[in-house]
Scaffold this motif. Sequence first.
Motif, PDB file in Angstrom:
ATOM      1  N   TYR A 174       9.463  27.630  16.060  1.00 46.47           N
ATOM      2  CA  TYR A 174       8.584  26.591  15.710  1.00 46.47           C
ATOM      3  C   TYR A 174       9.828  25.234  15.482  1.00 46.47           C
ATOM      4  O   TYR A 174       8.965  24.444  14.669  1.00 46.47           O
ATOM      5  CB  TYR A 174       6.846  26.160  15.265  1.00 46.47           C
ATOM      6  CG  TYR A 174       6.098  27.514  16.726  1.00 46.47           C
ATOM      7  CD1 TYR A 174       6.147  26.681  18.124  1.00 46.47           C
ATOM      8  CD2 TYR A 174       6.442  28.056  15.879  1.00 46.47           C
ATOM      9  CE1 TYR A 174       5.515  27.883  18.670  1.00 46.47           C
ATOM     10  CE2 TYR A 174       5.294  28.894  17.201  1.00 46.47           C
ATOM     11  CZ  TYR A 174       4.967  29.250  18.317  1.00 46.47           C
ATOM     12  OH  TYR A 174       4.440  29.448  19.479  1.00 46.47           O
ATOM     13  N   ARG A 195      -2.149  28.843  22.162  1.00 48.87           N
ATOM     14  CA  ARG A 195      -0.789  28.010  21.845  1.00 48.87           C
ATOM     15  C   ARG A 195      -1.277  26.549  22.014  1.00 48.87           C
ATOM     16  O   ARG A 195      -1.406  26.119  22.667  1.00 48.87           O
ATOM     17  CB  ARG A 195       0.394  28.701  22.644  1.00 48.87           C
ATOM     18  CG  ARG A 195       0.072  30.674  22.787  1.00 48.87           C
ATOM     19  CD  ARG A 195       0.824  30.523  23.591  1.00 48.87           C
ATOM     20  NE  ARG A 195       1.870  30.691  22.644  1.00 48.87           N
ATOM     21  CZ  ARG A 195       3.505  30.201  23.488  1.00 48.87           C
ATOM     22  NH1 ARG A 195       3.747  30.257  24.147  1.00 48.87           N
ATOM     23  NH2 ARG A 195       4.857  30.227  22.229  1.00 48.87           N
ATOM     24  N   ASN A 235       8.049  33.094  13.642  1.00 44.17           N
ATOM     25  CA  ASN A 235       6.922  31.590  14.499  1.00 44.17           C
ATOM     26  C   ASN A 235       7.730  29.919  13.408  1.00 44.17           C
ATOM     27  O   ASN A 235       8.035  29.770  13.821  1.00 44.17           O
ATOM     28  CB  ASN A 235       5.623  31.870  13.226  1.00 44.17           C
ATOM     29  CG  ASN A 235       4.299  31.686  14.595  1.00 44.17           C
ATOM     30  OD1 ASN A 235       4.850  32.020  16.165  1.00 44.17           O
ATOM     31  ND2 ASN A 235       3.514  32.015  13.642  1.00 44.17           N
TER      32      ASN A 235
HETATM   33  P1  ADP Z   1       2.163  32.762  19.649  1.00 43.24           P
HETATM   34  O1  ADP Z   1       3.864  32.383  18.823  1.00 43.24           O
HETATM   35  O2  ADP Z   1       2.776  34.270  20.353  1.00 43.24           O
HETATM   36  O3  ADP Z   1       1.794  31.857  20.568  1.00 43.24           O
HETATM   37  P2  ADP Z   1       1.021  32.797  17.612  1.00 43.24           P
HETATM   38  O4  ADP Z   1      -0.613  33.500  17.206  1.00 43.24           O
HETATM   39  O5  ADP Z   1       1.986  33.208  16.591  1.00 43.24           O
HETATM   40  O6  ADP Z   1       0.985  32.773  19.036  1.00 43.24           O
HETATM   41  O7  ADP Z   1       0.569  31.086  17.021  1.00 43.24           O
HETATM   42  C1  ADP Z   1      -0.085  31.058  17.752  1.00 43.24           C
HETATM   43  C2  ADP Z   1       0.184  29.321  17.984  1.00 43.24           C
HETATM   44  O8  ADP Z   1      -0.396  28.169  16.487  1.00 43.24           O
HETATM   45  C3  ADP Z   1       1.585  28.475  18.847  1.00 43.24           C
HETATM   46  O9  ADP Z   1       1.874  28.566  19.824  1.00 43.24           O
HETATM   47  C4  ADP Z   1       1.653  27.268  18.155  1.00 43.24           C
HETATM   48  O10 ADP Z   1       1.203  26.357  19.266  1.00 43.24           O
HETATM   49  C5  ADP Z   1       1.087  27.253  16.622  1.00 43.24           C
HETATM   50  N1  ADP Z   1       2.054  27.414  15.117  1.00 43.24           N
HETATM   51  C6  ADP Z   1       2.483  28.881  14.803  1.00 43.24           C
HETATM   52  N2  ADP Z   1       2.866  29.407  13.535  1.00 43.24           N
HETATM   53  C7  ADP Z   1       3.533  27.670  13.634  1.00 43.24           C
HETATM   54  C8  ADP Z   1       4.765  27.193  13.365  1.00 43.24           C
HETATM   55  N3  ADP Z   1       5.044  27.697  11.752  1.00 43.24           N
HETATM   56  N4  ADP Z   1       4.926  25.944  13.322  1.00 43.24           N
HETATM   57  C9  ADP Z   1       4.334  25.285  14.297  1.00 43.24           C
HETATM   58  N5  ADP Z   1       3.001  26.023  15.303  1.00 43.24           N
HETATM   59  C10 ADP Z   1       2.753  26.788  14.705  1.00 43.24           C
END
Ligand code: ADP
Length: 496
Positions: free
Chosen positions: A401, A447, A397
């Motif tokens: 991101y 998301r 992640n």
């Molecule tokens: P995915 O990555 O498959 O969308 P996750 O459950 O891992 O699903 O994360 C959920 C949401 O949280 C992501 O879609 C993103 O919008 C946000 N997110 C997670 N980790 C981060 C990060 N390190 N920086 C910014 N946004 C993040």
Amino acid sequence: MIAGPLALVAAIALGTAGVDGALAIPLRHLYLVPAAWAALRWGSSAAGLVGLVAGLFQGLQVFPMIEREGLAPATFDALVALAAPLVLGIALGRLVDQAGERGARLTALLGTLEARLDRAVTLVGAALGADRAGLVLRAGDGTLAVAGSMAFGAAFRKDSAAGRALETGAAILAVNLDADPRLGVKAVRGPTPSRGLVLPLETGAGRVGVLAIERAGDLGPAACRSAREMALHLGLAIDNAQLELKQRRFAQELEDKVEQATRRLREIDEAKSEFLSVVSHELRTPLTALQGFSELLLERVVPPDQARRYLGHVRTEAQRLGRIVTDLLDLSRIEAGRPLELRPERVDLGELVERNVDLFASQHPRHRIEGQIAEGLGAVSADRDAVDRMLKNLMSNAVKYSPRGGRVRVAAAVAGDRPDTMELTVEDDGVGIPAEDLPRIFDRYVRIAHPETKAASGLGLGLHVVRSLAEALGGAVEVESLPGKGSRFRLLLPAA
Ligand code: ADP
């Protein structure tokens, strides 16, 4: 009765008869007005009729146009305008019908009960030759309802005969209502002393109210006996009415619940379809890449360094596929309430961090992946594979991101604020998460939309799985984030 809307349809037809070209379609939408009028005023049948007539009028212009021009975009628009008053009118009319039915049911329920009580008390008064007769009923919430010819309403007082009988449950016979020392309400009613008889009304559920009668002059034992019998019957009648009310309310509640459940099922069904389409898309993307690169390697002679690059892509996509499948398996266990398969053992966090930092650094050259392990760090008690999956989830992640590249810092240390707890932190300087979205990012399928990470793949399951795994291991996961600055995830696990 629907002459108004029909006249309006005719007026619109006349007004638009000579209009052709670009202005014709917007003008045809005017037919929606009479259809909506009929729907709001008379419901779906009237709206259907008005919509039909509007359609017929439009047909006179539209069908020759189709003959002339065939099924061109303009004729298609005209067909939509033709059908719109009928379809929208009926849909709106059905909503109005439903609201009307509900209103009628409620009015019938409340109206009949009040009317029946008034009628009953008038009959009782007449049968006993009373000057005035009244009923005071107490609802479950303590509010009082008054029926009959006695003006209890605003004047009802606790120290009146009715008030005392309601309070004590004992019948009261007052020989002279104006001079009875037990009663606080005194009013000179006339030259002849007024007798008063107040009888409690008992039902299966207890005392619900009182029947009060007043008569100038004598109220003999026969009249008192009749009054007692009538009070008994009134009690039974009220009991029945209340049961009926309860039954209707129950039926209404049941209907509402069934409607709610049906709506919920429909939502779940839609969510399932949406989920399946997202999952298929997510699985297809790495599969297409795997297929493409393997075909290239099999069918073409590729220089060794290019072949190595392709194999690197194959490995990355295979890992991505593996992560999706593992997340889905974990999710299905969590959803089914089955325990996650975890075998706690001593896990050396330092070794785990080093291995993943090397792995991610080799795969993501645009990011600077850094590891920091506190000196003399002990082990945690956890399932090695689960901690590895959580760390990989958080690290991927952090990379995903931070679409412009940048630094990803992974650290393992003793948690300063919690005894016997170790912490793994993954910090990035990516797009960050708005404060209002932070509480829900650990929920499944969530998301957060961001213009820079629109193309990032994902099911919105990773963090949900991370939290479930962390909690199953007796730990927790926390997040801090600033939009535009970056995010910091903190995984807490019990020390071994
Ligand atoms: P995915 O990555 O498959 O969308 P996750 O459950 O891992 O699903 O994360 C959920 C949401 O949280 C992501 O879609 C993103 O919008 C946000 N997110 C997670 N980790 C981060 C990060 N390190 N920086 C910014 N946004 C993040």
